[in-house]
Design a protein around this motif. Sequence first.
Motif, PDB file in Angstrom:
ATOM      1  N   LYS A   1     -65.009 -35.862 -23.912  1.00  0.00           N
ATOM      2  CA  LYS A   1     -64.131 -35.645 -22.763  1.00  0.00           C
ATOM      3  C   LYS A   1     -64.291 -36.793 -21.775  1.00  0.00           C
ATOM      4  CE  LYS A   1     -63.877 -31.511 -20.993  1.00  0.00           C
ATOM      5  NZ  LYS A   1     -64.248 -30.190 -20.435  1.00  0.00           N
ATOM      6  N   ARG A   2     -63.160 -37.299 -21.290  1.00  0.00           N
ATOM      7  CA  ARG A   2     -63.197 -38.421 -20.363  1.00  0.00           C
ATOM      8  C   ARG A   2     -63.663 -37.968 -18.983  1.00  0.00           C
ATOM      9  NH1 ARG A   2     -57.941 -42.199 -20.892  1.00  0.00           N
ATOM     10  NH2 ARG A   2     -59.117 -43.220 -19.245  1.00  0.00           N
ATOM     11  N   ALA A   3     -64.522 -38.767 -18.384  1.00  0.00           N
ATOM     12  CA  ALA A   3     -64.921 -38.510 -17.000  1.00  0.00           C
ATOM     13  C   ALA A   3     -63.859 -39.087 -16.076  1.00  0.00           C
ATOM     14  CB  ALA A   3     -66.271 -39.146 -16.717  1.00  0.00           C
TER      15      ALA A   3
ATOM     16  N   CYS B   1     -48.626 -44.650 -10.968  1.00  0.00           N
ATOM     17  CA  CYS B   1     -48.258 -44.736 -12.384  1.00  0.00           C
ATOM     18  C   CYS B   1     -47.289 -45.891 -12.621  1.00  0.00           C
ATOM     19  CB  CYS B   1     -47.617 -43.420 -12.826  1.00  0.00           C
ATOM     20  SG  CYS B   1     -46.054 -43.074 -11.969  1.00  0.00           S
ATOM     21  N   GLU B   2     -46.948 -46.089 -13.893  1.00  0.00           N
ATOM     22  CA  GLU B   2     -45.976 -47.117 -14.275  1.00  0.00           C
ATOM     23  C   GLU B   2     -44.575 -46.524 -14.429  1.00  0.00           C
ATOM     24  OE1 GLU B   2     -46.427 -50.397 -14.492  1.00  0.00           O
ATOM     25  OE2 GLU B   2     -48.515 -50.149 -13.859  1.00  0.00           O
ATOM     26  N   THR B   3     -44.439 -45.520 -15.300  1.00  0.00           N
ATOM     27  CA  THR B   3     -43.116 -44.980 -15.610  1.00  0.00           C
ATOM     28  C   THR B   3     -42.895 -43.562 -15.111  1.00  0.00           C
ATOM     29  OG1 THR B   3     -43.748 -43.987 -17.744  1.00  0.00           O
ATOM     30  CG2 THR B   3     -43.152 -46.334 -17.741  1.00  0.00           C
ATOM     31  N   GLY B   4     -43.965 -42.808 -14.888  1.00  0.00           N
ATOM     32  CA  GLY B   4     -43.839 -41.397 -14.521  1.00  0.00           C
ATOM     33  C   GLY B   4     -43.831 -40.475 -15.716  1.00  0.00           C
ATOM     34  N   SER B   5     -43.827 -41.011 -16.928  1.00  0.00           N
ATOM     35  CA  SER B   5     -43.775 -40.197 -18.139  1.00  0.00           C
ATOM     36  C   SER B   5     -44.990 -39.273 -18.221  1.00  0.00           C
ATOM     37  CB  SER B   5     -43.746 -41.096 -19.379  1.00  0.00           C
ATOM     38  OG  SER B   5     -43.982 -40.335 -20.549  1.00  0.00           O
ATOM     39  N   PRO B   6     -44.786 -38.018 -18.660  1.00  0.00           N
ATOM     40  CA  PRO B   6     -45.930 -37.122 -18.873  1.00  0.00           C
ATOM     41  C   PRO B   6     -46.951 -37.676 -19.852  1.00  0.00           C
ATOM     42  CG  PRO B   6     -43.893 -35.857 -18.838  1.00  0.00           C
ATOM     43  CD  PRO B   6     -43.501 -37.309 -18.822  1.00  0.00           C
ATOM     44  N   ASN B   7     -46.522 -38.545 -20.760  1.00  0.00           N
ATOM     45  CA  ASN B   7     -47.470 -39.148 -21.699  1.00  0.00           C
ATOM     46  C   ASN B   7     -48.477 -40.070 -21.014  1.00  0.00           C
ATOM     47  OD1 ASN B   7     -46.438 -37.896 -23.988  1.00  0.00           O
ATOM     48  ND2 ASN B   7     -44.923 -39.505 -24.342  1.00  0.00           N
ATOM     49  N   GLU B   8     -48.173 -40.490 -19.783  1.00  0.00           N
ATOM     50  CA  GLU B   8     -49.101 -41.357 -19.043  1.00  0.00           C
ATOM     51  C   GLU B   8     -50.234 -40.584 -18.386  1.00  0.00           C
ATOM     52  OE1 GLU B   8     -46.955 -45.270 -17.181  1.00  0.00           O
ATOM     53  OE2 GLU B   8     -46.605 -43.387 -16.134  1.00  0.00           O
ATOM     54  N   TYR B   9     -50.023 -39.293 -18.112  1.00  0.00           N
ATOM     55  CA  TYR B   9     -50.972 -38.541 -17.289  1.00  0.00           C
ATOM     56  C   TYR B   9     -52.415 -38.689 -17.766  1.00  0.00           C
ATOM     57  CZ  TYR B   9     -46.759 -35.994 -15.659  1.00  0.00           C
ATOM     58  OH  TYR B   9     -45.528 -35.639 -15.148  1.00  0.00           O
ATOM     59  N   ILE B  10     -52.612 -38.566 -19.064  1.00  0.00           N
ATOM     60  CA  ILE B  10     -53.972 -38.573 -19.611  1.00  0.00           C
ATOM     61  C   ILE B  10     -54.583 -39.970 -19.594  1.00  0.00           C
ATOM     62  CG2 ILE B  10     -53.347 -38.942 -22.030  1.00  0.00           C
ATOM     63  CD1 ILE B  10     -55.495 -36.799 -22.704  1.00  0.00           C
ATOM     64  N   THR B  11     -53.756 -41.006 -19.558  1.00  0.00           N
ATOM     65  CA  THR B  11     -54.259 -42.380 -19.610  1.00  0.00           C
ATOM     66  C   THR B  11     -54.657 -42.900 -18.234  1.00  0.00           C
ATOM     67  OG1 THR B  11     -52.084 -43.443 -19.310  1.00  0.00           O
ATOM     68  CG2 THR B  11     -52.704 -42.813 -21.552  1.00  0.00           C
TER      69      THR B  11
ATOM     70  N   ASP C   1     -56.785 -42.834 -14.862  1.00  0.00           N
ATOM     71  CA  ASP C   1     -58.069 -42.299 -14.401  1.00  0.00           C
ATOM     72  C   ASP C   1     -57.945 -41.594 -13.056  1.00  0.00           C
ATOM     73  OD1 ASP C   1     -59.732 -42.823 -16.525  1.00  0.00           O
ATOM     74  OD2 ASP C   1     -60.258 -44.831 -15.846  1.00  0.00           O
ATOM     75  N   GLU C   2     -57.036 -42.043 -12.217  1.00  0.00           N
ATOM     76  CA  GLU C   2     -56.849 -41.401 -10.912  1.00  0.00           C
ATOM     77  C   GLU C   2     -56.320 -39.980 -11.111  1.00  0.00           C
ATOM     78  OE1 GLU C   2     -54.977 -43.098  -6.945  1.00  0.00           O
ATOM     79  OE2 GLU C   2     -53.381 -42.397  -8.286  1.00  0.00           O
ATOM     80  N   THR C   3     -56.935 -39.031 -10.439  1.00  0.00           N
ATOM     81  CA  THR C   3     -56.477 -37.647 -10.531  1.00  0.00           C
ATOM     82  C   THR C   3     -55.385 -37.358  -9.521  1.00  0.00           C
ATOM     83  OG1 THR C   3     -58.550 -36.809 -11.435  1.00  0.00           O
ATOM     84  CG2 THR C   3     -57.186 -35.231 -10.233  1.00  0.00           C
ATOM     85  N   ILE C   4     -55.528 -37.848  -8.304  1.00  0.00           N
ATOM     86  CA  ILE C   4     -54.537 -37.612  -7.255  1.00  0.00           C
ATOM     87  C   ILE C   4     -54.705 -38.708  -6.200  1.00  0.00           C
ATOM     88  CG2 ILE C   4     -56.014 -36.048  -5.918  1.00  0.00           C
ATOM     89  CD1 ILE C   4     -53.468 -34.333  -5.438  1.00  0.00           C
ATOM     90  N   SER C   5     -53.601 -39.168  -5.649  1.00  0.00           N
ATOM     91  CA  SER C   5     -53.661 -40.346  -4.780  1.00  0.00           C
ATOM     92  C   SER C   5     -54.393 -40.051  -3.466  1.00  0.00           C
ATOM     93  CB  SER C   5     -52.254 -40.846  -4.479  1.00  0.00           C
ATOM     94  OG  SER C   5     -51.602 -39.999  -3.562  1.00  0.00           O
ATOM     95  N   PRO C   6     -55.253 -40.960  -3.030  1.00  0.00           N
ATOM     96  CA  PRO C   6     -55.980 -40.767  -1.773  1.00  0.00           C
ATOM     97  C   PRO C   6     -55.053 -40.617  -0.570  1.00  0.00           C
ATOM     98  CG  PRO C   6     -57.001 -42.507  -3.069  1.00  0.00           C
ATOM     99  CD  PRO C   6     -55.710 -42.161  -3.753  1.00  0.00           C
TER     100      PRO C   6
END
Length: 450
Positions: free
Chosen positions: A117-119, A418-428, A430-435
Amino acid sequence: MKTKILIPLLFIVLQSQAQIEGYWKGQIDLEGLNLEMGFFIKVVEGGYVSTLDVPAQSAFDVPVDKTDFYKGQLDLRMDALNATYSGQLKDRTIEGTFTQHGMSFPLNLEWAVKEAKRARPQDPQPPYDYHIEEVRFANPKEGNTLVGTLTIPKGEGPFPAMVLVSGSGQQNRDEELMNHRPFWVIADYCALHGIAVLRYDDRGIGGSTGEVMNATSLDFSYDAEAAFDYLRSRKETDASQVGILGHSEGGIINFMVAARRSEVAFLISLAGPAVKGVEVLKEQQKAILRTQGMTEEMIQFSANANAQMFDIIEASNDRAEADTLLRQTLQGWGYDENLTEQTLNQLTSPWMYYFLKYDPAEAIVKTDSPALLLNGSKDVQVIASQNLPAYEKIIAEHGKTNLTLREMPGLNHLFQHCETGSPNEYITIDETISPELLEMMVEFVINMER
């Protein structure tokens, strides 16, 4: 003679076991969103045992209730998920089908190495400079129990506080998705800045109970209302300063509660829709397909077909009528029985039927609580260019001075950069939510007029 026959047979059995033992993963296509699934299969005395991973849903090592493997045929059954997998081993590939709630998806598996699991860098780390308490509270209307975590700032209270309400699908209290835990990150940040937070497992997840199969957003709103009442009852919180944060579907639910309960002190909506669900999905499907690189011709063809189905649902009087009319349409398009049932199970389920027809505008108009409404500019699920103008129209037509709108540049549906907003990007990512989002929310609550 027996020995001569038995040795080759035993060798064949052991060779077959060696072929199937290990980790197998593949992807199913959910309307442009590729969902990875993995099965870890182990040989044990008397047969096989296995577990399921769905990393995008942060589900790991989910027990598989039954694992059968014979003559290259693999059959798995997961009772809690109402799901099965059936496939045929061919060299180092298993070609098969995953079925859940009557819907079937091609799923071919390949042997792989199971990844750790990714940290995530924003995951809170101990020691925590606030109080943490496991809590349990009841939803008296529906008779179910919800379990969650209350984070309370250190120091003199009572503190302003808020309930966190997750998006669609049953999620845990951290709204854990693709190994991201946005609600935990929000709770940690708020607690460090003087705001108490209650986050809870959705009904049917973790320790929370309640009927799920026939539940709609309205039913879930009574869970959120129960959480709101519980948070107000705590001596550590200022009962006059308790609000509700909702993400995605949660941004509909929090307005439902606020429209019923004038005591809701404030709302924060993260990618909450302001238009009917049918309109949300029409635009969402086109936007996601664009991120997948589909041509405009193909996107429009798909959009036209979806629009016809959505329009049938919107015009129908009930689920039974929608089912009949959709069935006729799908059969007219040449859908076979299996694909027809898959489509109907998805579109006319209680939750989906309610969501498609529900218009959040009425609850928004009825709500007088201060509300901060945020959308990411690269969100392809609840699109800013569709929903922010709908909020603006409500403000103009009804003089709603309590609504504050913000479009967050470069952020997706999870409010990640993000780059495109695609759901496929979510897992790639590392940021969980913008500061900047965290800062904006805390500033809104702390500086709100008392």
